[in-house]
Design an enzyme around this catalytic site. Structure first.
Site, mmCIF file in Angstrom:
data_model
loop_
_atom_site.group_PDB
_atom_site.id
_atom_site.type_symbol
_atom_site.label_atom_id
_atom_site.label_comp_id
_atom_site.label_asym_id
_atom_site.label_seq_id
_atom_site.Cartn_x
_atom_site.Cartn_y
_atom_site.Cartn_z
ATOM 1 C CG ASP A 15 3.528 -5.237 9.680
ATOM 2 O OD1 ASP A 15 3.951 -4.801 8.587
ATOM 3 O OD2 ASP A 15 2.364 -5.610 9.857
ATOM 4 C CE LYS A 37 0.913 -6.535 4.939
ATOM 5 N NZ LYS A 37 1.442 -5.199 5.243
ATOM 6 C CG ASP A 64 1.228 -3.305 2.195
ATOM 7 O OD1 ASP A 64 0.568 -2.576 1.439
ATOM 8 O OD2 ASP A 64 0.983 -3.443 3.406
ATOM 9 C CE LYS A 66 -1.792 -0.103 2.665
ATOM 10 N NZ LYS A 66 -0.774 -0.874 3.402
ATOM 11 C CG PHE A 67 3.972 2.444 -5.341
ATOM 12 C CD1 PHE A 67 4.995 2.740 -4.453
ATOM 13 C CD2 PHE A 67 4.070 1.287 -6.103
ATOM 14 C CE1 PHE A 67 6.106 1.907 -4.338
ATOM 15 C CE2 PHE A 67 5.171 0.455 -5.995
ATOM 16 C CZ PHE A 67 6.189 0.759 -5.106
ATOM 17 C CG HIS A 68 -1.745 8.181 -3.438
ATOM 18 N ND1 HIS A 68 -2.678 8.345 -2.442
ATOM 19 C CD2 HIS A 68 -2.182 8.921 -4.480
ATOM 20 C CE1 HIS A 68 -3.648 9.151 -2.860
ATOM 21 N NE2 HIS A 68 -3.353 9.525 -4.091
ATOM 22 C CG ASP A 69 4.273 10.534 -6.548
ATOM 23 O OD1 ASP A 69 4.033 11.576 -7.204
ATOM 24 O OD2 ASP A 69 5.213 10.443 -5.740
ATOM 25 N N PRO A 71 1.219 9.724 -12.268
ATOM 26 C CG PRO A 71 -0.577 9.694 -13.766
ATOM 27 C CD PRO A 71 0.121 10.585 -12.769
ATOM 28 C CG ASN A 72 6.924 9.805 -15.445
ATOM 29 O OD1 ASN A 72 7.055 9.025 -16.387
ATOM 30 N ND2 ASN A 72 7.947 10.418 -14.884
ATOM 31 C CB THR A 73 6.246 9.245 -9.660
ATOM 32 O OG1 THR A 73 6.690 10.529 -10.108
ATOM 33 C CG2 THR A 73 7.067 8.821 -8.456
ATOM 34 C CB THR A 128 -9.300 -1.515 7.458
ATOM 35 O OG1 THR A 128 -7.885 -1.585 7.591
ATOM 36 C CG2 THR A 128 -9.743 -2.507 6.417
ATOM 37 N N GLY A 219 -0.726 -10.856 10.404
ATOM 38 C CA GLY A 219 0.499 -10.353 11.025
ATOM 39 C C GLY A 219 0.650 -10.857 12.442
ATOM 40 N NE ARG A 220 -0.924 -6.300 14.941
ATOM 41 C CZ ARG A 220 -1.740 -5.260 15.064
ATOM 42 N NH1 ARG A 220 -1.582 -4.423 16.078
ATOM 43 N NH2 ARG A 220 -2.705 -5.060 14.192
HETATM 44 O O1 C5P Z 1 -0.934 -7.698 12.610
HETATM 45 P P1 C5P Z 1 -2.097 -7.697 11.676
HETATM 46 O O2 C5P Z 1 -2.616 -9.089 11.365
HETATM 47 O O3 C5P Z 1 -3.172 -6.735 12.060
HETATM 48 O O4 C5P Z 1 -1.444 -7.161 10.309
HETATM 49 C C1 C5P Z 1 -2.224 -6.875 9.179
HETATM 50 C C2 C5P Z 1 -1.337 -6.308 8.107
HETATM 51 O O5 C5P Z 1 -2.147 -5.910 7.013
HETATM 52 C C3 C5P Z 1 -0.543 -5.084 8.522
HETATM 53 O O6 C5P Z 1 0.721 -5.168 7.850
HETATM 54 C C4 C5P Z 1 -1.315 -3.915 7.969
HETATM 55 O O7 C5P Z 1 -0.490 -2.848 7.593
HETATM 56 C C5 C5P Z 1 -1.944 -4.529 6.728
HETATM 57 N N1 C5P Z 1 -3.156 -3.876 6.262
HETATM 58 C C6 C5P Z 1 -4.279 -3.702 7.047
HETATM 59 N N2 C5P Z 1 -5.385 -3.072 6.555
HETATM 60 C C7 C5P Z 1 -5.385 -2.638 5.302
HETATM 61 C C8 C5P Z 1 -4.266 -2.818 4.491
HETATM 62 C C9 C5P Z 1 -3.157 -3.454 5.007
HETATM 63 O O8 C5P Z 1 -4.294 -4.120 8.194
HETATM 64 N N3 C5P Z 1 -6.470 -2.070 4.813
#
Ligand code: C5P
Length: 241
Positions: A15, A37, A64, A66-69, A71-73, A128, A219-220
């Protein structure tokens, strides 16, 4: 089934806001992390070149977006994900059954046509960041978060998707409900003793792996650590413990 080698089950979320920063992190994690990712921030900043740069290092990419459109797109987007050679991509389950089917079929058809591997197609069920109050007040969904997650995962399976993203809280119910082959991708993973940040539903690497997640997205705790390689090694050790 989850990949047998633990290192293939850890996905580090890049990220960051530039190709240079993504490459710097990948370089520091070289030899330890094999999957990254790429989400909407980095992809918007750097485009397909970032995916290609990570793949050139020998690593796999989870796209990642997260497509949402309609069906054709979404079928077209899934096709381009397959062409990019990513190992996994995702769509919002709330786009409906026809949209999810279009994603699964688009990726499968493109893989055959272009002679590339078919990427795993994964559903995002309930973000989440949404709790029961927001589900009901804002989205008009009266069931519990877990009930709605299981409902959407059932739709995703019926559409031919391979699995879903799930918070640590939902792994066990999904595993029971959907069986061993259902791919579960779990963010919100926090090593024992690390900062939660803005994640609320969290679990340690050990707990998430033991509960049945195939892939852990971190991530972090790794990317913002003073020594990302040491942090990644610690996460892998915790997964194995
Ligand atoms: O930094 P951290 O460990 O919180 O990163 C978690 C990653 O997972 C981020 O890229 C976040 O966008 C992604 N993610 C999430 N919750 C979701 C789906 C994806 O935290 N439900």
């Amino acid at each position: 089934m989850a990949p047998p080698d633990l290192r293939d089950r850890l996905i580090v979320a890049l990220d960051v806001d530039s190709l240079a920063e993504a490459e710097r992190l990948a370089e520091r994690l070289d030899g330890l992390v094999r999957r990254f990712k790429i989400g909407s921030q980095l992809f918007t900043a750097g485009g397909p070149a970032v995916v290609e740069a990570i793949q050139k290092r020998g690593a796999e990419v989870f796209l990642d977006l997260k497509f949402h459109d309609i069906p054709n797109t979404v079928a077209g987007a899934a096709r381009e994900a397959a062409r990019l050679g990513v190992f996994m991509f995702n769509v919002h389950a709330s786009g409906g059954l026809a949209m999810m089917k279009a994603a699964a079929e688009g990726a499968a058809a493109a893989a055959v046509e272009l002679s590339v591997r078919r990427p795993l197609a994964i559903a995002v069920t309930v973000l989440t960041s949404l709790d029961r109050g927001a589900l009901s007040r804002e989205l008009g969904v009266s069931s519990s978060v877990e009930g709605h997650v299981l409902h959407l995962a059932g739709m995703a399976a019926a559409a031919g998707l391979d699995g879903c993203v799930a918070s640590p809280n939902e792994i066990a119910a999904l595993r029971t409900n959907r069986g061993p082959a259902w791919v579960i991708v779990t963010p919100g993973v926090r090593p024992a003793g690390s900062a939660a940040g803005d994640q609320t539903r969290i679990a340690t690497p050990r707990a998430a792996a033991r509960a049945g997640a195939h892939y852990l997205v971190v991530g972090r705790p790794i990317t913002a650590a003073p020594d990302p390689a040491a942090a990644a090694a610690a996460v892998l050790r915790e997964m194995a413990s």
